[in-house]
Design a protein around this motif. Sequence first.
Motif, PDB file in Angstrom:
ATOM      1  N   VAL B  24      15.113 -32.428 -65.272  1.00 36.07           N
ATOM      2  CA  VAL B  24      14.965 -31.160 -66.004  1.00 36.07           C
ATOM      3  C   VAL B  24      14.962 -31.429 -67.506  1.00 36.07           C
ATOM      4  O   VAL B  24      14.108 -30.931 -68.246  1.00 36.07           O
ATOM      5  CB  VAL B  24      16.100 -30.173 -65.648  1.00 36.07           C
ATOM      6  CG1 VAL B  24      16.105 -28.974 -66.597  1.00 36.07           C
ATOM      7  CG2 VAL B  24      15.966 -29.692 -64.208  1.00 36.07           C
ATOM      8  N   ARG B  25      15.926 -32.234 -67.972  1.00 37.73           N
ATOM      9  CA  ARG B  25      16.015 -32.484 -69.418  1.00 37.73           C
ATOM     10  C   ARG B  25      14.759 -33.182 -69.940  1.00 37.73           C
ATOM     11  O   ARG B  25      14.234 -32.826 -70.991  1.00 37.73           O
ATOM     12  CB  ARG B  25      17.265 -33.320 -69.728  1.00 37.73           C
ATOM     13  CG  ARG B  25      18.575 -32.552 -69.537  1.00 37.73           C
ATOM     14  CD  ARG B  25      19.758 -33.318 -70.119  1.00 37.73           C
ATOM     15  NE  ARG B  25      19.946 -34.602 -69.467  1.00 37.73           N
ATOM     16  CZ  ARG B  25      20.763 -34.813 -68.428  1.00 37.73           C
ATOM     17  NH1 ARG B  25      21.466 -33.811 -67.927  1.00 37.73           N
ATOM     18  NH2 ARG B  25      20.882 -36.000 -67.887  1.00 37.73           N
ATOM     19  N   GLU B  26      14.280 -34.174 -69.183  1.00 41.61           N
ATOM     20  CA  GLU B  26      13.082 -34.904 -69.616  1.00 41.61           C
ATOM     21  C   GLU B  26      11.853 -34.000 -69.657  1.00 41.61           C
ATOM     22  O   GLU B  26      11.119 -33.973 -70.649  1.00 41.61           O
ATOM     23  CB  GLU B  26      12.793 -36.060 -68.651  1.00 41.61           C
ATOM     24  CG  GLU B  26      13.773 -37.222 -68.751  1.00 41.61           C
ATOM     25  CD  GLU B  26      13.607 -38.177 -67.567  1.00 41.61           C
ATOM     26  OE1 GLU B  26      14.604 -38.842 -67.224  1.00 41.61           O
ATOM     27  OE2 GLU B  26      12.507 -38.223 -66.967  1.00 41.61           O
ATOM     28  N   LEU B  27      11.632 -33.272 -68.565  1.00 42.92           N
ATOM     29  CA  LEU B  27      10.431 -32.422 -68.495  1.00 42.92           C
ATOM     30  C   LEU B  27      10.488 -31.317 -69.542  1.00 42.92           C
ATOM     31  O   LEU B  27       9.464 -30.947 -70.123  1.00 42.92           O
ATOM     32  CB  LEU B  27      10.297 -31.815 -67.088  1.00 42.92           C
ATOM     33  CG  LEU B  27       9.894 -32.816 -65.998  1.00 42.92           C
ATOM     34  CD1 LEU B  27      10.086 -32.200 -64.605  1.00 42.92           C
ATOM     35  CD2 LEU B  27       8.429 -33.241 -66.187  1.00 42.92           C
ATOM     36  N   GLU B  28      11.686 -30.810 -69.803  1.00 40.55           N
ATOM     37  CA  GLU B  28      11.819 -29.764 -70.803  1.00 40.55           C
ATOM     38  C   GLU B  28      11.456 -30.314 -72.184  1.00 40.55           C
ATOM     39  O   GLU B  28      10.769 -29.658 -72.966  1.00 40.55           O
ATOM     40  CB  GLU B  28      13.248 -29.220 -70.789  1.00 40.55           C
ATOM     41  CG  GLU B  28      13.330 -27.815 -71.333  1.00 40.55           C
ATOM     42  CD  GLU B  28      14.731 -27.233 -71.212  1.00 40.55           C
ATOM     43  OE1 GLU B  28      15.555 -27.776 -70.436  1.00 40.55           O
ATOM     44  OE2 GLU B  28      14.997 -26.254 -71.923  1.00 40.55           O
ATOM     45  N   ALA B  29      11.907 -31.547 -72.446  1.00 42.66           N
ATOM     46  CA  ALA B  29      11.608 -32.162 -73.743  1.00 42.66           C
ATOM     47  C   ALA B  29      10.115 -32.469 -73.865  1.00 42.66           C
ATOM     48  O   ALA B  29       9.523 -32.320 -74.936  1.00 42.66           O
ATOM     49  CB  ALA B  29      12.432 -33.441 -73.923  1.00 42.66           C
ATOM     50  N   GLU B  30       9.502 -32.886 -72.765  1.00 41.33           N
ATOM     51  CA  GLU B  30       8.086 -33.289 -72.816  1.00 41.33           C
ATOM     52  C   GLU B  30       7.135 -32.095 -72.825  1.00 41.33           C
ATOM     53  O   GLU B  30       6.168 -32.065 -73.585  1.00 41.33           O
ATOM     54  CB  GLU B  30       7.737 -34.147 -71.592  1.00 41.33           C
ATOM     55  CG  GLU B  30       8.379 -35.520 -71.596  1.00 41.33           C
ATOM     56  CD  GLU B  30       8.288 -36.170 -70.216  1.00 41.33           C
ATOM     57  OE1 GLU B  30       9.133 -37.036 -69.938  1.00 41.33           O
ATOM     58  OE2 GLU B  30       7.397 -35.799 -69.425  1.00 41.33           O
ATOM     59  N   ALA B  31       7.389 -31.135 -71.920  1.00 39.93           N
ATOM     60  CA  ALA B  31       6.380 -30.106 -71.666  1.00 39.93           C
ATOM     61  C   ALA B  31       6.868 -28.704 -72.005  1.00 39.93           C
ATOM     62  O   ALA B  31       6.081 -27.756 -71.960  1.00 39.93           O
ATOM     63  CB  ALA B  31       5.975 -30.149 -70.189  1.00 39.93           C
ATOM     64  N   GLY B  32       8.153 -28.574 -72.329  1.00 43.46           N
ATOM     65  CA  GLY B  32       8.669 -27.250 -72.672  1.00 43.46           C
ATOM     66  C   GLY B  32       9.196 -26.527 -71.453  1.00 43.46           C
ATOM     67  O   GLY B  32       8.806 -26.791 -70.322  1.00 43.46           O
ATOM     68  N   ARG B  33      10.069 -25.604 -71.734  1.00 44.52           N
ATOM     69  CA  ARG B  33      10.774 -24.853 -70.742  1.00 44.52           C
ATOM     70  C   ARG B  33       9.854 -24.093 -69.784  1.00 44.52           C
ATOM     71  O   ARG B  33      10.074 -24.051 -68.571  1.00 44.52           O
ATOM     72  CB  ARG B  33      11.678 -23.891 -71.507  1.00 44.52           C
ATOM     73  CG  ARG B  33      12.268 -22.798 -70.768  1.00 44.52           C
ATOM     74  CD  ARG B  33      13.145 -23.393 -69.693  1.00 44.52           C
ATOM     75  NE  ARG B  33      13.637 -22.273 -68.914  1.00 44.52           N
ATOM     76  CZ  ARG B  33      14.565 -21.463 -69.332  1.00 44.52           C
ATOM     77  NH1 ARG B  33      15.145 -21.682 -70.492  1.00 44.52           N
ATOM     78  NH2 ARG B  33      14.945 -20.449 -68.604  1.00 44.52           N
ATOM     79  N   GLU B  34       8.801 -23.509 -70.332  1.00 43.31           N
ATOM     80  CA  GLU B  34       7.919 -22.659 -69.529  1.00 43.31           C
ATOM     81  C   GLU B  34       7.179 -23.434 -68.461  1.00 43.31           C
ATOM     82  O   GLU B  34       6.730 -22.872 -67.467  1.00 43.31           O
ATOM     83  CB  GLU B  34       6.903 -21.951 -70.435  1.00 43.31           C
ATOM     84  CG  GLU B  34       7.519 -20.988 -71.437  1.00 43.31           C
ATOM     85  CD  GLU B  34       8.347 -19.911 -70.764  1.00 43.31           C
ATOM     86  OE1 GLU B  34       7.834 -19.276 -69.827  1.00 43.31           O
ATOM     87  OE2 GLU B  34       9.520 -19.737 -71.158  1.00 43.31           O
ATOM     88  N   ALA B  35       7.013 -24.748 -68.672  1.00 44.56           N
ATOM     89  CA  ALA B  35       6.233 -25.561 -67.736  1.00 44.56           C
ATOM     90  C   ALA B  35       7.049 -26.000 -66.525  1.00 44.56           C
ATOM     91  O   ALA B  35       6.493 -26.529 -65.558  1.00 44.56           O
ATOM     92  CB  ALA B  35       5.695 -26.789 -68.469  1.00 44.56           C
ATOM     93  N   LEU B  36       8.354 -25.790 -66.535  1.00 45.45           N
ATOM     94  CA  LEU B  36       9.197 -26.286 -65.437  1.00 45.45           C
ATOM     95  C   LEU B  36       8.929 -25.546 -64.134  1.00 45.45           C
ATOM     96  O   LEU B  36       8.875 -24.317 -64.117  1.00 45.45           O
ATOM     97  CB  LEU B  36      10.679 -26.118 -65.789  1.00 45.45           C
ATOM     98  CG  LEU B  36      11.262 -27.005 -66.876  1.00 45.45           C
ATOM     99  CD1 LEU B  36      12.727 -26.644 -67.110  1.00 45.45           C
ATOM    100  CD2 LEU B  36      11.153 -28.462 -66.479  1.00 45.45           C
ATOM    101  N   THR B  37       8.764 -26.331 -63.040  1.00 41.63           N
ATOM    102  CA  THR B  37       8.715 -25.741 -61.701  1.00 41.63           C
ATOM    103  C   THR B  37       9.552 -26.636 -60.795  1.00 41.63           C
ATOM    104  O   THR B  37       9.793 -27.810 -61.116  1.00 41.63           O
ATOM    105  CB  THR B  37       7.285 -25.697 -61.127  1.00 41.63           C
ATOM    106  OG1 THR B  37       6.817 -27.052 -60.975  1.00 41.63           O
ATOM    107  CG2 THR B  37       6.337 -24.931 -62.038  1.00 41.63           C
ATOM    108  N   VAL B  38       9.983 -26.102 -59.669  1.00 39.89           N
ATOM    109  CA  VAL B  38      10.780 -26.904 -58.749  1.00 39.89           C
ATOM    110  C   VAL B  38       9.991 -28.135 -58.251  1.00 39.89           C
ATOM    111  O   VAL B  38      10.532 -29.243 -58.251  1.00 39.89           O
ATOM    112  CB  VAL B  38      11.315 -26.039 -57.586  1.00 39.89           C
ATOM    113  CG1 VAL B  38      11.884 -26.915 -56.469  1.00 39.89           C
ATOM    114  CG2 VAL B  38      12.386 -25.082 -58.112  1.00 39.89           C
TER     115      VAL B  38
END
Lengths: 188, 188
Positions: B24-38
């Motif tokens: 979660v931390r990596e993807l949030e840093a790379e692509a932003g919060r809105e891009a997160l999916t399970v």
Amino acid sequence: MSRKTMVRPGGRSARVQASVHAAVRELEAEAGREALTVPLVAARAGVTPSTIYRRWGDLQELLSDVAVERLRPETEPQDTGSLRSDLEAWAEQFLEEMSAPAGRAYIRDALLGDPDGSNAGQCSAYAAEQIGVILDRAAGREEKAPGVDTVLDRVVAPMMYRILFRPQGLDTAYARRLVAGLVGPAGR
Amino acid sequence: MSRKTMVRPGGRSARVQASVHAAVRELEAEAGREALTVPLVAARAGVTPSTIYRRWGDLQELLSDVAVERLRPETEPQDTGSLRSDLEAWAEQFLEEMSAPAGRAYIRDALLGDPDGSNAGQCSAYAAEQIGVILDRAAGREEKAPGVDTVLDRVVAPMMYRILFRPQGLDTAYARRLVAGLVGPAGR
């Protein structure tokens, strides 16, 4: 400009808002909060889902708007004859309403679907208005009174913090203690 | 029993938690919060999406757990020589961190995906622990000090209320005023 600033009372936009809010309240009462979806709300309100997405962005933002409407105080604070007793009565009622399951759900909804913070600000403005009425009355009675911001810090903020972060064991005695800490205990 | 009580340090469950939180931390840093999916988080963490759904229920609950981890204080409060200055330093730092965009996002996440209130309770417990350290030190210096609950009501709650409901114009002078209101102004 925010979507919400476009609403004029009596116009089509206001009618859409009223019917969509009513649809949310009805469906929530009938089927429960978890069952709500934008297509269901749209069908009940007689609008297209895209009308809802365009106006509110998503279900959370819609629920936030509905929650703020429900948190709007319906009456002026009771006049019980003194600043201390007015504040006590108001704080006890506020704590009772906001710490009940429905109140907590509305506060959470109001905070969470609120990207620009305007709904949270509105919740606080409602509390500030009610406190303002109480303080104006105190001034009319020539009682010494704190300012609105001090009452928010000393009475409203602790109640809201407990409701959101540590709701165990909250009771109306807590509201009375906060008021006594600010304006002195009863019978002084 | 809650899903979260099943985690034992060092076990498979703890390893899954660590890798999913890191994803979660990596993807949030790379692509932003809105891009997160399970599914994205699962792929990065090397687990199946159903592992995440089983353990966290949904993305919101996962984000709440990650947020609480990030809100965990990393160090003890600074020892600056007196109760007042310790509380001031701690409150100023707390307000600065929590009112920054990242801090506000973590608080909202922690509150949002938290059906049983345990994550909100943990946030408050972190603050209470830090204040406890400051008050123990004051006792060691034989300073007169309020209780933890009073500091939560008079210093933490007003800051958190402003952050959540009326963040305009918040600055560290506000934190100092709250501390001065509780333990007296500097130089007294």
